[in-house]
Design a protein around this motif. Structure first.
Motif, short mmCIF file in Angstrom:
data_model
loop_
_atom_site.label_atom_id
_atom_site.label_comp_id
_atom_site.label_asym_id
_atom_site.label_seq_id
_atom_site.Cartn_x
_atom_site.Cartn_y
_atom_site.Cartn_z
N VAL A 1 -6.09 -2.70 4.84
CA VAL A 1 -7.04 -2.19 4.99
C VAL A 1 -7.90 -2.94 6.02
CG1 VAL A 1 -9.32 -2.63 3.57
CG2 VAL A 1 -8.46 -0.46 3.85
N ALA A 2 -8.61 -3.65 6.35
CA ALA A 2 -9.54 -5.10 7.27
C ALA A 2 -8.34 -4.76 8.68
CB ALA A 2 -9.59 -6.08 6.51
N ASP A 3 -7.19 -4.77 8.19
CA ASP A 3 -6.65 -4.65 9.78
C ASP A 3 -6.93 -3.07 10.00
OD1 ASP A 3 -4.44 -5.54 11.62
OD2 ASP A 3 -3.67 -3.51 10.93
N VAL B 1 -9.24 -0.36 -6.20
CA VAL B 1 -10.54 -1.00 -6.75
C VAL B 1 -10.65 -0.02 -8.31
CG1 VAL B 1 -12.50 -0.64 -5.87
CG2 VAL B 1 -11.64 -0.95 -4.27
N ASP B 2 -9.92 1.50 -7.85
CA ASP B 2 -10.25 2.38 -9.57
C ASP B 2 -9.25 1.80 -10.60
OD1 ASP B 2 -10.92 5.01 -9.47
OD2 ASP B 2 -8.66 5.41 -10.44
N ASP B 3 -9.10 1.19 -10.16
CA ASP B 3 -7.54 0.51 -11.00
C ASP B 3 -8.71 -0.76 -12.03
OD1 ASP B 3 -5.76 2.35 -11.29
OD2 ASP B 3 -4.72 0.74 -10.47
N VAL B 4 -9.21 -1.38 -10.98
CA VAL B 4 -10.42 -2.23 -11.45
C VAL B 4 -11.87 -1.32 -12.19
CG1 VAL B 4 -12.57 -3.83 -11.16
CG2 VAL B 4 -10.43 -4.09 -9.98
N CYS C 1 0.89 -1.17 0.37
CA CYS C 1 0.17 -0.03 -0.25
C CYS C 1 1.01 1.25 -0.05
CB CYS C 1 -0.79 0.03 1.55
SG CYS C 1 -2.39 -1.75 1.12
N ARG C 2 1.97 0.95 0.76
CA ARG C 2 3.16 2.04 0.75
C ARG C 2 2.99 2.42 -0.73
NH1 ARG C 2 8.42 3.64 1.46
NH2 ARG C 2 8.90 4.80 2.53
N ARG C 3 3.54 1.50 -1.55
CA ARG C 3 4.50 1.76 -2.74
C ARG C 3 3.56 2.36 -3.46
NH1 ARG C 3 6.73 -3.81 -2.22
NH2 ARG C 3 5.88 -4.51 -2.75
N LEU C 4 2.12 1.76 -3.65
CA LEU C 4 1.34 2.16 -4.63
C LEU C 4 0.91 3.63 -4.15
CD1 LEU C 4 -1.42 -0.38 -3.63
CD2 LEU C 4 -0.13 -0.28 -6.07
N ALA C 5 1.00 4.21 -3.18
CA ALA C 5 0.80 6.05 -3.02
C ALA C 5 2.14 6.58 -3.01
CB ALA C 5 0.30 6.09 -1.14
N ALA C 6 3.34 6.30 -3.02
CA ALA C 6 4.02 6.76 -3.02
C ALA C 6 4.39 6.66 -4.97
CB ALA C 6 5.43 6.14 -2.91
N GLU C 7 3.92 6.05 -5.94
CA GLU C 7 3.86 6.16 -7.32
C GLU C 7 3.11 6.47 -7.91
OE1 GLU C 7 3.67 1.31 -8.34
OE2 GLU C 7 5.58 1.18 -7.27
N GLY D 1 -4.36 2.36 -0.66
CA GLY D 1 -3.80 1.10 -1.49
C GLY D 1 -5.52 0.31 -1.94
N PHE D 2 -6.32 0.32 -1.30
CA PHE D 2 -7.83 -0.19 -1.42
C PHE D 2 -8.89 0.66 -2.31
CE2 PHE D 2 -12.52 -0.77 -0.30
CZ PHE D 2 -11.89 -2.13 -0.09
N ALA D 3 -8.58 2.16 -1.82
CA ALA D 3 -9.36 2.95 -3.13
C ALA D 3 -8.23 2.58 -4.26
CB ALA D 3 -9.25 4.36 -2.59
#
Length: 324
Positions: free
Chosen positions: A107-109, A52-55, A16-22, A47-49
């Motif tokens: 995200v569940a955690d 889903v957006d990529d889907v 999730c951190r990598r997704l936010a950074a990229e 990361g969750f958002a």
């Protein structure tokens, strides 16, 4: 809730951190100003958002040979599977999809750790379904602000509401909620004004048709501006109006910044400042949003962030000292 092994969760949060950074430069920079222990939860929300957006956000032109109804059903099914996976993760059941499983587990955690209401995530998924052509609630052009606000509630407002328990507040949470909601709308409307050209290329207009029409603007005129590389004066006035509405939302949101935990304020203040400056760039360009994408320079991002980083470091050090 039965949690996955710590090593799995750590890997999920790192993803999730990598997704936010990229993908979210302004967002990620703002998270760097948050207390270290709160960053993973904010990364998980992003990361969750993003997943889903990529889907949902798939280029239809690459699938012209597939009937539109089938494409819609495939995407809705993918969102439904993510929602089912989230339900499983929240119930302590295994989530094994290699593509979406890690962000769902993270995200569940986060939901469990911060007691974030799950209805915010249902609303987000509902808005993502609204973004799929061929579904009953899809709008290629939103007819009015009420319809657009219904979409933005799930796509943007709830993101701010999800973050509030992670950031912490110095006031009762209910007092901060309206300001967080206004900030979510302001951020998203900033994107909508900036990305008019990109959205047109995808067959979308995320601006209220009735308010555009008051200035003599319709999707045909917007497409003409995109194709010709010009900005019709009517379009400039209409986008100026939406920009003014967005600035009013920033003003409504600003008092909420001081309601946040002092250690969280610098990060959200940075996001507030940098996103509002994207709108400034759009205004300064004369609303040339069809052939370029307004950005805030890296130098400016650092100029905003560094003083706030000093404040955040001092606030965090003070908090640690009081605990000691």
């Amino acid at each position: 809730m039965t949690l996955p092994p710590r090593s799995d969760l750590d890997a999920a949060y790192r993803l999730c951190r990598r997704l936010a950074a990229e993908h979210g430069r302004t967002y990620y920079l703002a998270t760097r100003l948050l207390p270290a222990e709160r960053r993973p939860g904010v990364h998980a929300l992003y990361g969750f958002a993003r997943t889903v957006d990529d889907v949902v956000d798939v280029d239809d032109t690459a699938n012209d040979d597939i009937p539109a109804a089938d494409r819609a059903a495939e995407r809705v099914g993918a969102v439904d599977r993510i929602e089912a996976a989230l339900d499983c993760a929240l119930a302590g059941q295994p989530v094994t999809d290699p593509r979406t499983g890690p962000v769902v587990r993270a995200v569940a955690d986060t939901i469990d750790r911060y007691a974030i209401p799950t209805e915010y995530f249902r609303a987000f998924l509902d808005s993502m379904r609204m973004d799929i052509p061929g579904t009953p609630d899809f709008h290629a052009v939103y007819p009015d602000m009420a319809a657009l606000r219904r979409y933005m509630y799930g796509s943007a407002v709830v993101i701010g509401l999800q973050m509030l328990p992670i950031l912490g507040t110095t006031t009762p949470l209910d007092e901060a909620i309206p300001h967080a909601a206004a900030l979510g709308e302001a951020f998203q409307l900033t994107n909508f004004v900036r990305d008019v050209g990109e959205d047109l290329a995808r067959g979308r207009v995320y601006l209220p048709a009735d308010e555009l029409a008051a200035f003599g603007v319709d999707p045909g005129l917007l497409r003409h501006c995109r194709d010709s590389g010009t900005v019709d004066p009517r379009v400039r006035r209409a986008l100026g109006h939406v920009s003014a509405v967005t600035r009013a939302l920033y003003r409504d949101a600003e008092p909420g910044l001081d309601m946040l935990d002092p250690r969280a304020r610098p990060g959200i203040r940075a996001a507030f400042t940098l996103y509002s400056e994207i709108l400034d760039e759009v205004d300064r360009s004369g609303f040339h949003v069809f052939d370029r994408r307004a950005t805030v320079s890296r130098r400016r991002r650092l100029t905003v962030a560094l003083p706030l980083l000093v404040r955040a470091t001092r606030a965090n050090a003070g908090k640690s000292g009081r605990r000691a």
